[in-house]
Design a protein around this motif. Structure first.
Motif: not given
Length: 361
Positions: A198-203, A210-212, A351-361
């Motif tokens: 639920x809090x994961x993404x694939x690089x 990346x960050x899907x 319906x909208x496209x889900x944004x990728x998880x951005x890289x960390x700060x």
């Protein structure tokens, strides 16, 4: 009436005794810190917490927190009951990184492994402890998550884990379940552990994106992954994704792992999977229980110290279980044979496209 009076008196005495005992528990001031602890041995972990949150996890439910939880599983699952190999949750993935980080299943873990090694060395902590601590803190950074247990005191690993102990997303369900059973986990416990997605993404599954994320709310610890994996694939059937281990998701911008897709539909796991779809409390309790077991694989818990009080208390999630815009119960591919998929509201709007998880700060 006399019996009731005696019982009432006994209850009052017990309550007074418990209150007096509670008053005897003194918190100690931690040196060079604003914190206090019930066990002075846990004080140094507050300093580690501050370092992690500022320099590695950024106090957010982002890529680094996701990676911190991922390395927990990849380190600890290196354990076999039948072959008596692997030290479990012992930090071998860092200490013997030259070996384990070359395993195909550990692709993409090198960055978080290096960051945690730096923090562990700076504070004199073992790699087994820093991995489990960072994982619990990373989970706590996500709204809606349970507060996980953290036990400290793991000794350093003595050997690398064997290759092949981390399940791959392209493997058949029977192979994945057999590997987990060899480490001591039931099919239901595996599904509980997969709440981590639920809090994961694939690089690395598809390096061009990346960050899907694996669900539409990767910054929340909610049940959406158990809903969205149950939606029918594109054109009404699950197609094979363009990359190994991936199945086409009907939601733009979202990745569905082949293993998640199959586990959501397999008779051995489908009903457990579905049971979490609209039951956040059940998902959290089962995830916390499975993580409690995972994080001490191969360890003698009698030699560990409970420092769970150092783990931050997660915020509550504002997400309620729902279908993404444009999806309804008609889009569900029913798999559990004993209960129908719950009726859920649909998110309003197009319906909208889900944004990728951005890289960390």
């Amino acid at each position: 009436m006399a019996i009731k009076s005696v019982l009432a008196s006994l209850i009052s005495v017990v309550a007074l005794f418990q209150a007096s005992q509670a008053g005897l528990i003194k918190r100690v001031a931690c040196p060079n810190s604003k914190h206090t602890a019930t066990n002075a041995a846990c004080c140094s972990w507050f300093n580690v917490l501050d370092d992690l949150q500022v320099n590695v996890l950024f106090s957010e439910c982002g890529e680094a927190s996701h990676s911190a939880l991922r390395i927990v599983f990849h380190d600890a699952i290196g354990f076999s009951k039948t072959s008596n190999m692997g030290g479990g949750a012992d930090g071998s993935i860092i200490l013997f990184g030259d070996t384990e980080l070359e395993f195909a299943a550990n692709n993409g873990i090198d960055e978080i492994a290096g960051d945690l090694q730096t923090v562990a060395d700076a504070h004199g902590k073992t790699y087994g402890d820093i991995i489990q601590f960072a994982g619990a803190v990373g989970v706590a950074n996500c709204a809606g998550a349970p507060r996980l247990q953290f036990l400290a005191g793991r000794p350093n690993a003595t050997a690398p884990a064997p290759d092949g102990t981390v399940p791959d997303p392209f493997q058949p369900v029977t192979t994945i379940l057999a590997r987990m059973a060899d480490a001591g986990f039931s099919p239901a416990e595996l599904v509980a552990l997969l709440a981590s997605h639920t809090m994961a993404a694939a690089d690395k599954v598809d390096t061009t994106v990346p960050g899907t994320p694996f669900d539409s709310t990767a910054d929340q610890f909610d049940t959406q992954v158990f809903i969205e994996t149950q939606l029918r694939g594109i054109s009404g059937f699950p197609g094979t994704g363009p990359h190994q281990g991936e199945v086409e998701s009907p939601l733009a911008g979202e990745m569905r792992l082949q293993s998640d897709h199959n586990l959501a539909r397999d008779p051995a796991t489908a009903c457990t999977w579905q049971s979490f779809a609209n039951n956040h409390a059940l998902m959290n309790s089962q995830f916390a229980a499975a993580m409690k077991k995972l994080t001490v694989l191969g360890q003698n818990t009698r030699h560990l110290i409970d420092c769970s009080e150092v783990i931050p208390v997660p915020k509550l999630t504002t997400v309620t279980p729902h279908f993404p815009a444009g999806k309804t119960n008609a889009d569900i591919e029913q798999a559990c044979a004993t209960a129908a998929f719950p009726h859920l509201p649909t998110l309003p709007g197009p319906a909208v496209s889900i944004a990728p998880v951005p890289p960390g700060t």
